[in-house]
Design an enzyme around this catalytic site. Structure first.
Site, mmCIF file in Angstrom:
data_model
loop_
_atom_site.group_PDB
_atom_site.id
_atom_site.type_symbol
_atom_site.label_atom_id
_atom_site.label_comp_id
_atom_site.label_asym_id
_atom_site.label_seq_id
_atom_site.Cartn_x
_atom_site.Cartn_y
_atom_site.Cartn_z
ATOM 1 N N HIS A 155 0.805 -0.982 -0.140
ATOM 2 C CA HIS A 155 0.087 -0.108 -0.206
ATOM 3 C C HIS A 155 0.758 1.308 0.042
ATOM 4 O O HIS A 155 0.466 2.359 0.331
ATOM 5 C CB HIS A 155 -0.972 -0.080 1.339
ATOM 6 N N SER A 276 16.983 19.663 -16.417
ATOM 7 C CA SER A 276 15.879 20.699 -16.478
ATOM 8 C C SER A 276 16.183 21.840 -17.446
ATOM 9 O O SER A 276 17.470 22.306 -17.479
ATOM 10 C CB SER A 276 15.343 21.244 -15.140
ATOM 11 N N LYS A 282 18.812 20.013 -11.241
ATOM 12 C CA LYS A 282 17.966 18.880 -11.483
ATOM 13 C C LYS A 282 18.702 17.644 -12.029
ATOM 14 O O LYS A 282 19.488 17.790 -13.161
ATOM 15 C CB LYS A 282 16.745 19.128 -12.344
ATOM 16 N N GLU A 289 10.446 7.299 -16.296
ATOM 17 C CA GLU A 289 9.259 7.986 -16.689
ATOM 18 C C GLU A 289 8.810 7.880 -18.210
ATOM 19 O O GLU A 289 7.470 7.359 -18.378
ATOM 20 C CB GLU A 289 9.551 9.439 -16.517
#
Length: 457
Positions: A155, A276, A282, A289
């Site tokens: 969970h 980025s 970043k 992704e």
């Protein structure tokens, strides 16, 4: 005039021709189309359906056409619709009337069914090898992390301590099933459709078994209607690819979180991350992704083909021309993802200290106390209730289980002994799970040894 245009009095409307063409994407089948046509020509001559001299010209001409396409010199013509007609038209142009004999005893219906099976038979081998490489990377990493402890989740909540090798081998199991599904799919469609004609076979004295031997199929399709109407093999392949991508997507979800500042458990190699356009600091796990996003694309391809096929009467319908785009796209996507994913995972650096720190929350060992009680004669439901009461006591009093005295513990767990005070370390927790399939380092090492003994390793 189109090659099928004998009964028509007008050429196709320009937009009809554009809508009907598939050469823009089915040209990738050219080598397999030539392979099938070569075997077919040999059979036609063997059976006396066409002269041997013409068969020799056809076979030589097909080899020359393949070389032209290999070298990028072939000019594909949209007006000829597909790879079959493009090759046949060029063949007749090269060798004359003998080329017109090639299509004896076959239809484009059984021809495309044969080409696609030949093509997918090869493609599945490439995909399975990509899956096996993923497994090799995971087993290698697992062998290095049989005692690296981190929290396991249910969970998306910390649940119990596990070792990292156990996690990695869980995906090794999943990918093994993926490889098995792909290989099963390949075995199931390893039957020759050629000779089925448009739907009913042929009146000519063909030898399908000879063609089968030439092309290396295990058998011939038993029913000509099924042979030309079937796209189960494509749907099954897309299903297997979708499940594979689902597994890669789930793993990506974990890796994305593990690389976040909140976890800080791993770092992926710079060569597999991006930055980025605005924020100089970043380092984004974009390949994970993108994998997660591309999983939806592959699953969408499965739904596309299921939707195309669900309302079609037997046998062939032109709707089925649309079968190739989702299959080609899914294969291209999966092969690319696998090619990136294995070296990306291999580049992973593990922060063992951060993982151990996260797994050291004593509440993760609550089940260990409940199972200790079971070992000492307490029914599990009663043990579960007592440990739950202990957790509630600690929460309400602002303390934690490992800080309790024996007397304090006995207020909610009267069966507790001094041994219970030693159950709150994650290394103890994983070591105690020394059962087949468990996360104990000894068991994980046995799993590693099993995988290292597999032929693909």
């Amino acid at each position: 005039m189109a090659m099928w245009g004998g009964r028509f009095t007008a050429a196709p409307n320009e937009l009809v021709a554009k809508m009907g063409e598939s050469i823009s994407y089915d040209r990738r089948l050219y080598a397999h189309d030539v392979m099938g046509s070569t075997a077919h020509a040999k059979m036609l001559a063997k059976q006396g359906i066409i002269p041997q001299e013409d068969a020799d010209k056809i076979i030589a001409g097909l080899a020359q056409i393949k070389a032209e396409i290999d070298e990028g010199k072939f000019e594909f013509d949209e007006k000829l619709e597909d790879i079959h007609m493009n090759i046949e038209a060029r063949l007749t142009e090269r060798i004359g009337p003998a080329g017109a004999r090639l299509h004896s005893a076959r239809s484009r219906n059984d021809q495309i069914a044969t080409d696609s099976r030949l093509y997918l038979r090869d493609e599945i081998v490439y995909v399975v090898e990509g899956v096996r490489e993923m497994q090799r990377v995971l087993v290698t990493l697992a062998s290095e992390h049989t005692e690296t402890i981190l929290p396991g989740f249910t969970h998306l909540q910390h649940a119990q301590p596990i070792v990292l090798g156990h996690y990695l081998l869980a995906y090794t199991e999943m990918f093994d099933r993926d490889a098995g599904r792909l290989e099963d799919c390949r075995r199931r469609f390893d039957a020759l459709p050629l000779g089925s004609g448009a739907l009913a076979g042929s009146t000519l004295n063909i030898d399908r078994d000879y063609v089968r031997e030439q092309l290396g199929f295990a058998s011939c399709c038993r029913n000509s209607m099924d042979a030309t109407a079937d796209r189960d093999y494509m749907i099954e392949l897309l299903s297997a690819l979708s499940i594979l991508m689902m597994h890669l997507s789930r793993m990506s979800e974990d890796l994305i979180f593990w690389m976040s500042q909140e976890a800080g458990w791993i770092e992926l190699g710079d060569e597999f991350c991006t930055g980025s356009s605005l924020m100089p600091q970043k380092k984004n796990p974009d390949m994970c992704e993108l994998t997660r996003g591309k999983a939806g694309r592959v699953i969408g391809n499965l739904i596309t083909l299921l939707t195309i096929m669900k309302g079609l009467p037997l046998c062939y319908n032109r709707d089925m021309q649309e079968d190739k785009l989702p299959v080609f796209d899914a294969l291209d996507t999966v092969k690319l993802v696998l090619a990136v994913y294995a070296p990306m995972v291999a580049s992973m650096k593990v922060n063992k200290e951060r993982m151990y720190e996260a797994a050291s929350d004593p509440y993760l060992m609550a089940t260990d106390l409940a199972e200790w009680l079971v070992q000492n004669g307490v029914p599990f439901r009663q043990a579960h209730h007592r440990v739950g009461a202990l957790v509630a006591y600690c929460r309400s009093s602002g303390t934690s289980p490992e800080k309790l005295s024996l007397a304090e513990m006995c207020e909610t767990v009267p069966e507790a002994t001094e041994e219970c005070l030693t159950l709150w370390k994650p290394e103890s927790s994983v070591r105690l799970r020394n059962v087949l399939g468990g996360t104990a380092p000894e068991q994980v090492q046995k799993q590693v040894e099993f995988w290292k003994s597999q032929p693909f390793m």
